[in-house]
Design a protein around this motif. Structure first.
Motif, PDB file in Angstrom:
ATOM      1  N   ARG A 235       0.803  -0.998  -0.100  1.00 29.01           N
ATOM      2  CA  ARG A 235       0.049   0.020   0.058  1.00 29.01           C
ATOM      3  C   ARG A 235       0.766   1.294   0.098  1.00 29.01           C
ATOM      4  O   ARG A 235       1.953   1.173   0.529  1.00 29.01           O
ATOM      5  N   GLY A 236       0.407   2.396  -0.377  1.00 28.78           N
ATOM      6  CA  GLY A 236       1.088   3.632  -0.617  1.00 28.78           C
ATOM      7  C   GLY A 236       0.106   4.341  -1.353  1.00 28.78           C
ATOM      8  O   GLY A 236      -0.686   4.335  -1.907  1.00 28.78           O
ATOM      9  N   ALA A 237       1.143   5.690  -1.981  1.00 30.52           N
ATOM     10  CA  ALA A 237       0.661   6.729  -2.812  1.00 30.52           C
ATOM     11  C   ALA A 237       0.487   6.069  -4.095  1.00 30.52           C
ATOM     12  O   ALA A 237       1.253   4.990  -4.554  1.00 30.52           O
ATOM     13  N   PRO A 238      -0.510   6.414  -5.112  1.00 29.57           N
ATOM     14  CA  PRO A 238      -0.660   5.734  -6.241  1.00 29.57           C
ATOM     15  C   PRO A 238       0.623   5.615  -7.260  1.00 29.57           C
ATOM     16  O   PRO A 238       0.864   4.857  -7.917  1.00 29.57           O
ATOM     17  N   GLU A 239       1.339   6.924  -7.222  1.00 33.87           N
ATOM     18  CA  GLU A 239       2.386   7.067  -8.195  1.00 33.87           C
ATOM     19  C   GLU A 239       3.334   5.977  -7.734  1.00 33.87           C
ATOM     20  O   GLU A 239       4.133   5.546  -8.588  1.00 33.87           O
ATOM     21  N   ALA A 240       3.571   5.636  -6.098  1.00 36.70           N
ATOM     22  CA  ALA A 240       4.520   4.726  -5.846  1.00 36.70           C
ATOM     23  C   ALA A 240       4.215   3.504  -6.370  1.00 36.70           C
ATOM     24  O   ALA A 240       5.130   2.539  -6.883  1.00 36.70           O
ATOM     25  N   LEU A 241       2.990   2.990  -6.210  1.00 37.40           N
ATOM     26  CA  LEU A 241       2.414   1.527  -6.438  1.00 37.40           C
ATOM     27  C   LEU A 241       2.330   1.178  -8.043  1.00 37.40           C
ATOM     28  O   LEU A 241       2.798   0.249  -8.415  1.00 37.40           O
ATOM     29  N   PHE A 242       1.876   2.220  -8.663  1.00 33.26           N
ATOM     30  CA  PHE A 242       1.908   1.939 -10.014  1.00 33.26           C
ATOM     31  C   PHE A 242       3.022   2.054 -10.863  1.00 33.26           C
ATOM     32  O   PHE A 242       3.454   1.347 -11.794  1.00 33.26           O
ATOM     33  N   GLU A 243       3.978   3.077 -10.526  1.00 34.84           N
ATOM     34  CA  GLU A 243       5.330   3.014 -10.893  1.00 34.84           C
ATOM     35  C   GLU A 243       6.462   2.420 -10.438  1.00 34.84           C
ATOM     36  O   GLU A 243       7.436   2.041 -11.207  1.00 34.84           O
ATOM     37  N   ARG A 244       6.543   2.206  -9.168  1.00 33.80           N
ATOM     38  CA  ARG A 244       7.466   1.400  -8.686  1.00 33.80           C
ATOM     39  C   ARG A 244       7.065   0.268  -7.765  1.00 33.80           C
ATOM     40  O   ARG A 244       7.313   0.274  -6.491  1.00 33.80           O
ATOM     41  N   PRO A 245       6.150  -0.485  -8.180  1.00 38.07           N
ATOM     42  CA  PRO A 245       5.705  -1.794  -7.358  1.00 38.07           C
ATOM     43  C   PRO A 245       6.882  -2.734  -6.800  1.00 38.07           C
ATOM     44  O   PRO A 245       7.802  -3.028  -7.547  1.00 38.07           O
ATOM     45  N   GLN A 246       6.673  -2.948  -5.490  1.00 37.68           N
ATOM     46  CA  GLN A 246       7.826  -3.727  -5.000  1.00 37.68           C
ATOM     47  C   GLN A 246       7.747  -5.229  -5.021  1.00 37.68           C
ATOM     48  O   GLN A 246       8.750  -5.996  -5.091  1.00 37.68           O
ATOM     49  N   PRO A 248       6.453  -9.081  -6.177  1.00 43.08           N
ATOM     50  CA  PRO A 248       6.348  -9.709  -7.376  1.00 43.08           C
ATOM     51  C   PRO A 248       4.880  -9.752  -7.478  1.00 43.08           C
ATOM     52  O   PRO A 248       4.558  -9.799  -8.821  1.00 43.08           O
ATOM     53  N   ARG A 249       3.983  -9.833  -6.567  1.00 41.18           N
ATOM     54  CA  ARG A 249       2.529 -10.295  -6.724  1.00 41.18           C
ATOM     55  C   ARG A 249       1.969  -8.769  -7.554  1.00 41.18           C
ATOM     56  O   ARG A 249       1.214  -9.159  -8.351  1.00 41.18           O
ATOM     57  N   LEU A 250       2.242  -7.816  -6.945  1.00 44.89           N
ATOM     58  CA  LEU A 250       1.720  -6.588  -7.442  1.00 44.89           C
ATOM     59  C   LEU A 250       2.170  -6.269  -8.798  1.00 44.89           C
ATOM     60  O   LEU A 250       1.451  -5.995  -9.927  1.00 44.89           O
ATOM     61  N   GLN A 251       3.641  -6.560  -9.182  1.00 50.25           N
ATOM     62  CA  GLN A 251       4.182  -6.495 -10.502  1.00 50.25           C
ATOM     63  C   GLN A 251       3.326  -7.404 -11.455  1.00 50.25           C
ATOM     64  O   GLN A 251       3.148  -6.888 -12.640  1.00 50.25           O
ATOM     65  N   ARG A 252       3.198  -8.526 -10.978  1.00 53.91           N
ATOM     66  CA  ARG A 252       2.471  -9.489 -11.861  1.00 53.91           C
ATOM     67  C   ARG A 252       0.872  -9.131 -12.048  1.00 53.91           C
ATOM     68  O   ARG A 252       0.746  -8.914 -13.312  1.00 53.91           O
ATOM     69  N   PHE A 253       0.203  -8.676 -11.164  1.00 57.88           N
ATOM     70  CA  PHE A 253      -1.084  -8.167 -11.157  1.00 57.88           C
ATOM     71  C   PHE A 253      -1.158  -6.802 -12.316  1.00 57.88           C
ATOM     72  O   PHE A 253      -1.792  -6.803 -13.162  1.00 57.88           O
ATOM     73  N   LEU A 254      -0.148  -5.978 -12.035  1.00 61.47           N
ATOM     74  CA  LEU A 254      -0.233  -4.829 -12.794  1.00 61.47           C
ATOM     75  C   LEU A 254       0.188  -4.946 -14.412  1.00 61.47           C
ATOM     76  O   LEU A 254      -0.408  -4.580 -15.292  1.00 61.47           O
ATOM     77  N   SER A 255       1.027  -6.203 -14.647  1.00 59.49           N
ATOM     78  CA  SER A 255       1.392  -6.507 -15.930  1.00 59.49           C
ATOM     79  C   SER A 255       0.385  -7.089 -16.597  1.00 59.49           C
ATOM     80  O   SER A 255       0.088  -6.865 -17.866  1.00 59.49           O
ATOM     81  N   GLU A 256      -0.823  -7.484 -16.193  1.00 63.54           N
ATOM     82  CA  GLU A 256      -1.735  -8.040 -16.399  1.00 63.54           C
ATOM     83  C   GLU A 256      -3.270  -7.198 -16.779  1.00 63.54           C
ATOM     84  O   GLU A 256      -3.808  -7.465 -17.563  1.00 63.54           O
ATOM     85  N   VAL A 257      -3.162  -6.108 -16.086  1.00 63.79           N
ATOM     86  CA  VAL A 257      -4.327  -5.206 -16.199  1.00 63.79           C
ATOM     87  C   VAL A 257      -3.973  -3.873 -16.663  1.00 63.79           C
ATOM     88  O   VAL A 257      -4.781  -3.341 -17.203  1.00 63.79           O
ATOM     89  N   LEU A 258      -2.617  -3.522 -16.919  1.00 68.64           N
ATOM     90  CA  LEU A 258      -2.505  -2.385 -17.605  1.00 68.64           C
ATOM     91  C   LEU A 258      -2.003  -2.530 -19.015  1.00 68.64           C
ATOM     92  O   LEU A 258      -1.404  -3.088 -19.238  1.00 68.64           O
TER      93      LEU A 258
END
Length: 258
Positions: A235-246, A248-258
């Motif tokens: 969790r965090g500010a949107p720019e951090a999560l979307f631009e710098r996901p920490q 692997p699970r969030l990285q994988r999720f964003l790669s599938e939805v963006l």
């Protein structure tokens, strides 16, 4: 935070809402022996917007239902303006925390005005004339003053969802929860409802929004919470999560939805 795509507040209008803080501490929810939400903790500042994202089945909707005790928590606590939700009568809690569902749940034989006014006189005990007056103001808030006399069948899906939002607003909640409020809408109707929600946030409403609209989360949220398998992973500010996901699970999720 950039709200450039959302409509500005009407000219001369001061912030309309006075949202309260919301704090979740170790909140867990279960269906029988199956833990759906596990040890979720985060804080929502007054007048801010938190978007909860994540894959289907990650416990996001159950989390919202636990916040206003439509689903009783297994453990943990929800604090509204510092007051424990577990100590409140559920009906009183739900007046303080409004919930807008994916499906509109309107009464088909009632007008838009009466759909909004009904809870005011039945739950809050307001005189009918006063309830209808407040309902009219709530419909005006969501841009539907001219549709007050229409029944749901004569309204578009987006207009029906606006009536549902007006119904929640009319109860004068301190916090608004939105559970995938646009997922049942046709694509051309989504933007109007998202802009309405962003406008509520800009005018002081505390909101927790479960959404699959990543553009809305990036644009309108003060905080983004990513859930997977019932847990808060990041969790965090949107720019951090979307631009710098920490994670692997969030990285994988964003790669599938963006």
């Amino acid at each position: 935070m950039n709200h450039a795509d959302s409509p500005p507040p009407p000219s001369g209008r001061t912030p309309a809402f006075h949202g309260s803080s919301l704090e979740l501490t170790g909140l867990s929810l279960a269906y029988g022996s199956f833990d759906v939400v596990r040890d979720v903790s985060f804080e929502v500042r007054p007048g801010s917007t938190t978007c909860v994202i994540g894959p289907s089945g990650s416990g996001k909707s159950t989390l919202l239902r636990g916040i206003n005790r439509l689903h009783e928590p297994k453990s943990g606590e929800v604090l509204v303006a510092g007051e424990a939700a577990s100590t409140m009568v559920p009906e009183k809690l739900r007046q303080r925390i409004g919930l807008v569902f994916q499906h509109f749940n309107l009464f088909p034989d009632h007008t838009a005005l009466d759909n909004v006014a009904l809870a005011l006189w039945k739950v809050k005990g307001m005189p009918r004339a006063a309830a209808r007056e407040r309902a009219g103001r709530a419909l005006a808030e969501v841009g539907l003053a001219e549709r007050a006399g229409h029944r749901p069948r004569d309204l578009s899906g987006g207009q029906q969802q606006r009536v549902a939002i007006a119904r929640a607003l009319a109860m004068e909640p301190e916090v608004m929860l939105f559970d995938e409020a646009t997922s049942a809408l046709d694509p051309e109707l989504v933007k109007g409802v998202l802009n309405l929600m962003a406008g509520l946030g800009e005018r002081g409403m505390t909101m927790v929004v479960v959404t699959h609209e990543m553009g809305f989360a990036r644009r309108a949220a003060d905080q983004v919470v990513f859930m997977d398998e019932g847990e808060v992973v990041e969790r965090g500010a949107p720019e951090a999560l979307f631009e710098r996901p920490q994670s692997p699970r969030l990285q994988r999720f964003l790669s599938e939805v963006l």
